[in-house]
Scaffold this active site. Structure first.
Site, PDB file in Angstrom:
ATOM      1  N   HIS A 104       0.798  -1.231   0.000  1.00 14.85           N
ATOM      2  CA  HIS A 104       0.000   0.000   0.000  1.00 14.85           C
ATOM      3  C   HIS A 104       0.836   1.290   0.000  1.00 14.85           C
ATOM      4  O   HIS A 104       0.540   2.236   0.737  1.00 14.85           O
ATOM      5  CB  HIS A 104      -0.939   0.013   1.209  1.00 14.85           C
ATOM      6  CG  HIS A 104      -2.056  -0.990   1.147  1.00 14.85           C
ATOM      7  ND1 HIS A 104      -2.537  -1.509  -0.019  1.00 14.85           N
ATOM      8  CD2 HIS A 104      -2.791  -1.572   2.156  1.00 14.85           C
ATOM      9  CE1 HIS A 104      -3.536  -2.361   0.251  1.00 14.85           C
ATOM     10  NE2 HIS A 104      -3.695  -2.426   1.556  1.00 14.85           N
ATOM     11  N   HIS A 173      -9.627   2.536   0.815  1.00 15.70           N
ATOM     12  CA  HIS A 173      -9.609   1.410   1.744  1.00 15.70           C
ATOM     13  C   HIS A 173     -10.655   1.579   2.860  1.00 15.70           C
ATOM     14  O   HIS A 173     -10.367   1.350   4.037  1.00 15.70           O
ATOM     15  CB  HIS A 173      -8.206   1.256   2.326  1.00 15.70           C
ATOM     16  CG  HIS A 173      -7.842  -0.141   2.689  1.00 15.70           C
ATOM     17  ND1 HIS A 173      -8.528  -0.859   3.643  1.00 15.70           N
ATOM     18  CD2 HIS A 173      -6.875  -0.956   2.220  1.00 15.70           C
ATOM     19  CE1 HIS A 173      -7.969  -2.054   3.746  1.00 15.70           C
ATOM     20  NE2 HIS A 173      -6.960  -2.150   2.901  1.00 15.70           N
ATOM     21  N   GLU A 304     -11.917  -2.976  -2.548  1.00 16.09           N
ATOM     22  CA  GLU A 304     -10.842  -2.106  -3.012  1.00 16.09           C
ATOM     23  C   GLU A 304     -10.699  -2.231  -4.531  1.00 16.09           C
ATOM     24  O   GLU A 304      -9.891  -3.008  -5.036  1.00 16.09           O
ATOM     25  CB  GLU A 304      -9.539  -2.481  -2.315  1.00 16.09           C
ATOM     26  CG  GLU A 304      -9.640  -2.494  -0.807  1.00 16.09           C
ATOM     27  CD  GLU A 304      -8.504  -3.282  -0.152  1.00 16.09           C
ATOM     28  OE1 GLU A 304      -7.357  -3.182  -0.591  1.00 16.09           O
ATOM     29  OE2 GLU A 304      -8.772  -4.017   0.808  1.00 16.09           O
TER      30      GLU A 304
HETATM   31  C1  GAL Z   1      -5.721  -5.069   2.412  1.00 14.17           C
HETATM   32  C2  GAL Z   1      -4.796  -6.238   2.200  1.00 14.17           C
HETATM   33  C3  GAL Z   1      -4.725  -6.984   3.503  1.00 14.17           C
HETATM   34  C4  GAL Z   1      -4.233  -6.065   4.613  1.00 14.17           C
HETATM   35  C5  GAL Z   1      -5.104  -4.818   4.654  1.00 14.17           C
HETATM   36  C6  GAL Z   1      -4.592  -3.771   5.619  1.00 14.17           C
HETATM   37  O1  GAL Z   1      -5.846  -4.349   1.228  1.00 14.17           O
HETATM   38  O2  GAL Z   1      -5.289  -7.048   1.166  1.00 14.17           O
HETATM   39  O3  GAL Z   1      -3.877  -8.113   3.388  1.00 14.17           O
HETATM   40  O4  GAL Z   1      -2.893  -5.740   4.407  1.00 14.17           O
HETATM   41  O5  GAL Z   1      -5.171  -4.219   3.393  1.00 14.17           O
HETATM   42  O6  GAL Z   1      -4.602  -4.205   6.922  1.00 14.17           O
END
Ligand code: GAL
Length: 344
Positions: A104, A173, A304
């Site tokens: 991210h 998110h 997402e």
């Molecule tokens: C999501 C990801 C998860 C985790 C989450 C944040 O997008 O797929 O594995 O990292 O974000 O806690």
């Protein structure tokens, strides 16, 4: 008619603002820290308004949280294998913030940056300049995120340009819970998708496609999120539940989430090829959210919409490459209904 209110972010950096926007149908609060959606209020079948996204009353938590709650994530959403990639024969090394992988956008991704903003017709547009080699990514990238309210729709639109070839894959998110509290295991979910991308043991998309038919991943017919989530499936074990990229079929809407008790329905339409569907498996009861709610595993679902995670390693012509002079653009529409009013 949209009404706006601008507030200073409580308790914190005076440079952070909160913009509250509302029309007759929905009310959305956005922070300039990470373009974070702090709240979305919608009415239930008894006309009672509730906040249907996870967030914090103590705004300081947004500065340190590592769960990206409500935030825009970028430059590149999801995991990039081994926190490195090659572009134009040059190797780039990213911050390893998830084991050996980059997740991210790195330690100080878009979710931790303060965006400038302007009010636009029916909403807000936020801007950020991500400098060359920030978190390891090449090029100076100009990013714009807009949120507009059109009747019962929240429209999220992302744009980026860069002065060098680079990679980009922006998503929002937000953790949805249409009941406004408790688990989402009883929410009904429909995903118009026949295939997901499998994850390796580090949670990184490995390029292997799995047909969802006759597996717990099949949401082509609406079913409760909790129905198959604990079934014995290798991919569910890796993710600790759903945490996979669903490749959309071409029809729309792509995702429909329903909470029968409140009557709330959310439809998601996007011009993106798919979405990481994440059943909040890493929430562990330690984060204290709004109204003294300690967020537990599966208290929310994230939808997402984005290009494939790890595309730079698993796609022949990676969809996340943004060439100098080109414009990245992505739109996702979140539409809110009460079940009886639903127009299909
Ligand atoms: C999501 C990801 C998860 C985790 C989450 C944040 O997008 O797929 O594995 O990292 O974000 O806690």
């Amino acid at each position: 008619m949209i009404q706006y209110k601008i507030k200073k972010f409580q308790y914190l950096d005076p440079n952070i603002d909160v913009i509250e926007m509302k029309n007759e149908d929905i009310e959305v609060h956005v922070s300039t820290l990470g373009c974070t959606i702090l709240s979305i209020f919608t009415k239930d079948k008894n006309e009672v308004k509730s906040d249907i996204v996870l967030g914090f009353d103590d705004r300081n938590i947004y500065l340190k949280q590592d769960k990206y709650i409500g935030a825009i994530v970028g430059r590149v959403a999801g995991r990039i294998k081994d926190a490195m990639f090659t572009l134009n024969e040059q190797e780039y090394h990213l911050e390893k913030n998830n084991g050996e992988n980059a997740l991210h956008g790195g330690l100080l991704g878009f979710d931790k940056q303060i965006f400038k903003y302007e009010m636009i017709d029916q909403g807000i547009c936020l801007h950020y300049l991500s400098k060359d080699l920030e978190a390891g990514y090449p090029g100076n990238m100009e990013v714009s995120i807009s949120y507009t309210l059109v009747e019962n729709k929240l429209i999220a639109h992302y744009e980026a340009t860069c002065d060098q070839d680079s990679i980009v894959n922006i998503t929002n998110h937000t953790y949805f819970n249409l009941a406004g509290c408790g688990t989402v295991l009883n929410h009904e979910l429909l995903i118009d998708s026949d295939e997901i991308l499998c994850s390796d043991e580090t949670g990184c998309a490995n390029g292997v496609r799995l047909k969802v038919k006759d597996t717990p991943f099949d949401f082509n017919t609406s079913k409760q999120i909790g129905r198959d989530i604990d079934k014995d499936h290798e991919q569910l074990k890796i993710g600790g539940g759903y945490d996979h990229y669903y490749i959309f079929n071409q029809t729309s809407p792509s995702v429909i989430l329903k909470d029968k008790k409140s009557g709330r329905v959310m439809k998601v339409n996007s011009d993106q090829k798919g979405a990481q569907i994440y059943s909040a498996n890493f929430l562990d009861g330690t984060l204290k959210g709004k109204n003294n709610w300690y967020f537990n595993k599966r208290d929310a679902i994230c939808i997402e919409t984005q290009s494939a995670p790890n595309a730079i390693h698993i796609e022949e012509n990676p969809s996340t490459i943004l060439r100098k002079g080109n414009k990245y653009s992505a739109t996702t529409i979140f539409e809110f209904y009460i079940e009886s009013e639903e127009v299909l």
